[in-house]
Write a protein that holds these residues in place. Structure first.
Motif, PDB file in Angstrom:
ATOM      1  N   ARG A 151       1.243  43.532  46.487  1.00  0.00           N
ATOM      2  CA  ARG A 151       1.013  44.892  45.976  1.00  0.00           C
ATOM      3  C   ARG A 151      -0.028  44.082  44.764  1.00  0.00           C
ATOM      4  NH1 ARG A 151       3.350  49.412  43.217  1.00  0.00           N
ATOM      5  NH2 ARG A 151       5.251  49.615  44.409  1.00  0.00           N
ATOM      6  N   ARG A 152      -1.605  45.031  44.641  1.00  0.00           N
ATOM      7  CA  ARG A 152      -2.215  44.562  44.537  1.00  0.00           C
ATOM      8  C   ARG A 152      -3.269  45.509  43.404  1.00  0.00           C
ATOM      9  NH1 ARG A 152      -6.300  41.954  49.388  1.00  0.00           N
ATOM     10  NH2 ARG A 152      -6.780  44.165  49.895  1.00  0.00           N
ATOM     11  N   GLU A 153      -4.087  44.891  42.607  1.00  0.00           N
ATOM     12  CA  GLU A 153      -5.375  46.507  42.025  1.00  0.00           C
ATOM     13  C   GLU A 153      -6.629  45.892  42.189  1.00  0.00           C
ATOM     14  OE1 GLU A 153      -4.883  47.164  39.158  1.00  0.00           O
ATOM     15  OE2 GLU A 153      -3.267  46.485  37.888  1.00  0.00           O
ATOM     16  N   GLU A 154      -6.369  47.555  42.818  1.00  0.00           N
ATOM     17  CA  GLU A 154      -7.472  47.723  44.201  1.00  0.00           C
ATOM     18  C   GLU A 154      -8.538  48.847  42.710  1.00  0.00           C
ATOM     19  OE1 GLU A 154      -8.728  47.518  46.732  1.00  0.00           O
ATOM     20  OE2 GLU A 154      -7.104  46.397  47.161  1.00  0.00           O
ATOM     21  N   CYS A 216      -7.667  55.324  36.005  1.00  0.00           N
ATOM     22  CA  CYS A 216      -7.531  53.613  35.756  1.00  0.00           C
ATOM     23  C   CYS A 216      -7.058  53.774  34.331  1.00  0.00           C
ATOM     24  CB  CYS A 216      -7.980  52.673  36.459  1.00  0.00           C
ATOM     25  SG  CYS A 216     -10.204  53.309  35.672  1.00  0.00           S
ATOM     26  N   THR A 221      -9.556  49.259  37.671  1.00  0.00           N
ATOM     27  CA  THR A 221      -8.554  49.079  38.712  1.00  0.00           C
ATOM     28  C   THR A 221      -7.403  50.011  39.328  1.00  0.00           C
ATOM     29  OG1 THR A 221      -8.096  46.896  37.791  1.00  0.00           O
ATOM     30  CG2 THR A 221      -9.814  46.684  39.536  1.00  0.00           C
ATOM     31  N   LYS A 222      -6.879  50.359  39.788  1.00  0.00           N
ATOM     32  CA  LYS A 222      -5.915  50.641  39.591  1.00  0.00           C
ATOM     33  C   LYS A 222      -4.917  49.867  40.699  1.00  0.00           C
ATOM     34  CE  LYS A 222      -4.702  55.122  40.484  1.00  0.00           C
ATOM     35  NZ  LYS A 222      -4.589  56.021  40.811  1.00  0.00           N
ATOM     36  N   GLN A 223      -3.127  50.044  40.524  1.00  0.00           N
ATOM     37  CA  GLN A 223      -2.784  49.059  41.519  1.00  0.00           C
ATOM     38  C   GLN A 223      -2.124  49.374  43.149  1.00  0.00           C
ATOM     39  OE1 GLN A 223       1.227  46.948  40.114  1.00  0.00           O
ATOM     40  NE2 GLN A 223       0.793  45.986  39.418  1.00  0.00           N
ATOM     41  N   GLU A 224      -2.352  49.402  44.022  1.00  0.00           N
ATOM     42  CA  GLU A 224      -1.726  50.013  45.122  1.00  0.00           C
ATOM     43  C   GLU A 224      -1.288  49.083  46.441  1.00  0.00           C
ATOM     44  OE1 GLU A 224      -5.106  51.627  46.838  1.00  0.00           O
ATOM     45  OE2 GLU A 224      -5.929  52.694  45.606  1.00  0.00           O
ATOM     46  N   ASP A 249      -5.905  40.736  43.495  1.00  0.00           N
ATOM     47  CA  ASP A 249      -6.421  41.436  42.533  1.00  0.00           C
ATOM     48  C   ASP A 249      -7.747  41.205  42.277  1.00  0.00           C
ATOM     49  OD1 ASP A 249      -3.971  42.053  41.703  1.00  0.00           O
ATOM     50  OD2 ASP A 249      -3.490  41.603  39.673  1.00  0.00           O
TER      51      ASP A 249
END
Length: 367
Positions: A151-154, A216, A221-224, A249
């Motif tokens: 789970r990371r910032e995209e 966002c 960025t958004k978490q995906e 991230d």
């Protein structure tokens, strides 16, 4: 009343401007509420500030020397509460008026509030992430590509990482002009001073709230949840950590992407036990095979391998198959050994005839 202003600052009545400023700076460092939490420190600091206000002004000092404190109180009033001001701003102003500002900035110096505002516009590197992955025994031995869920910032797809709506032409905050801070100018006993704080309109982002991307919320960025393929080298063990560059991230405002750190945890194997780079198993042989010797088929991580058991093998004796263990991490093609512990079966519930034969053999061996 404050008392004798010269005694408050600890200077003589003939002290020059430099000595007065130096004394004030030293006392401000000692008694300012930012650094001194003792009871009475704010009141003591106000006395010091009042004394400096008068003695640093040539006209007020002249009146004080001639008529005392009442002469300056009626003219200037109580003055501002400097205990609520930032200590660095106070010292920067005193230092700057004498030496042109502190090295690297400060109020009155060339690198002051502009330098601090500029930092708000800098790119920010994405955070490094850490995950633990459970690896099958065979993957830990031979390596391979293994998917890891992260789970990371995209980068936000709606605004392409800009943090603002794509149809907005002007995104800077109208209050702070995109700096993220507002500057307040105030007159103090030290002269004109500037203080800055986060812009109340944009919260310090420098972006007009109406222009912020809703997807966002301005971060870019958004978490995906993503599946990241990780190259597992042959021979990894539990506790080994692998670094995957650029898999953390995503950065903001064009910043670099962080890294992903993968901690390996090797699953239990019902067939093999590992110690270092050697693999251990057990194999049962009859007492006669132990006495006379035999050839066994041993299951290894490479498949079935033949092993010669010499005559006279003892119970729990360890036999080795060289180079059939775990690859040695970072040592080219070197591998450990496959070690087999011989479990000798002793017959039970012998018939009368079997017992007689065993006794004859025992007597023969004893002779």
């Amino acid at each position: 009343e404050v008392g004798d202003f010269y005694e408050v600052l600890g200077v003589s009545r003939g002290a020059n401007e430099r000595e007065i400023k130096s004394a004030f700076r030293k006392l401000a460092r000692k008694y300012h509420p930012d650094v001194n939490k003792e009871k009475g420190a704010p009141e003591r600091f106000q006395q010091i500030a009042k004394a400096y206000e008068v003695l640093s002004d040539s006209e007020k000092r002249r009146r004080y020397d001639q008529f005392g404190e009442a002469a300056v109180d009626s003219a200037s009033g109580p003055g501002p509460d400097m205990a609520g001001m930032d200590l660095d701003d106070i010292l920067d102003d005193v230092f700057g008026s004498f030496f042109g500002g502190r090295p690297g900035g400060g109020m009155g110096g060339s690198g002051g509030s502009k330098g601090r505002r500029k930092k708000r516009q800098e790119a920010a590197r994405g955070a490094d992430l850490q995950v633990e992955v459970d690896l099958p025994f065979d993957v830990s031995v031979f390596g391979g590509e293994w998917p890891v869920q992260v789970r990371r910032e995209e980068r936000c797809k709606k605004c392409d990482g800009r943090g603002i709506k794509p149809d907005v032409s002007k995104s800077s905050c109208r209050i702070c002009s995109g700096t993220g801070v507002t500057v307040q100018v105030m007159s103090t006993p030290l002269g004109v001073m500037q203080t800055q704080q986060n812009c109340p309109h944009c919260g310090g982002s420098g972006t007009d709230p109406k222009a912020v991307c809703r997807g966002c919320r301005g971060k870019g960025t958004k978490q995906e949840v993503k599946k990241v393929p990780v190259a597992i080298p042959a021979g990894v063990a539990s506790g080994n950590q692998l670094r995957v560059r650029g898999a953390g991230d995503k950065g903001t405002r064009g910043g670099a992407t962080g890294d992903l750190y993968v901690t390996c945890k090797v699953k239990f194997s019902e067939d093999f036990r590992r110690k270092g780079f050697d693999i251990f198993t057990e194999h049962e042989i009859s007492i006669f095979d132990a006495m006379l010797g035999t050839t066994l088929e041993v299951r290894t991580v490479d498949g079935l391998e033949e092993m010669e058991v010499p005559p006279g093998t003892q119970p729990d004796e360890h036999m080795r198959l060289p180079g059939k263990g775990v690859p040695k991490l970072g040592r080219g093609g070197e591998r450990g050994d496959h070690v087999v512990a011989m479990k000798v079966e002793v017959p039970q519930n012998l018939t009368k005839k079997q017992r007689q034969l065993a006794e004859k053999l025992r007597d023969a061996l004893a002779a």
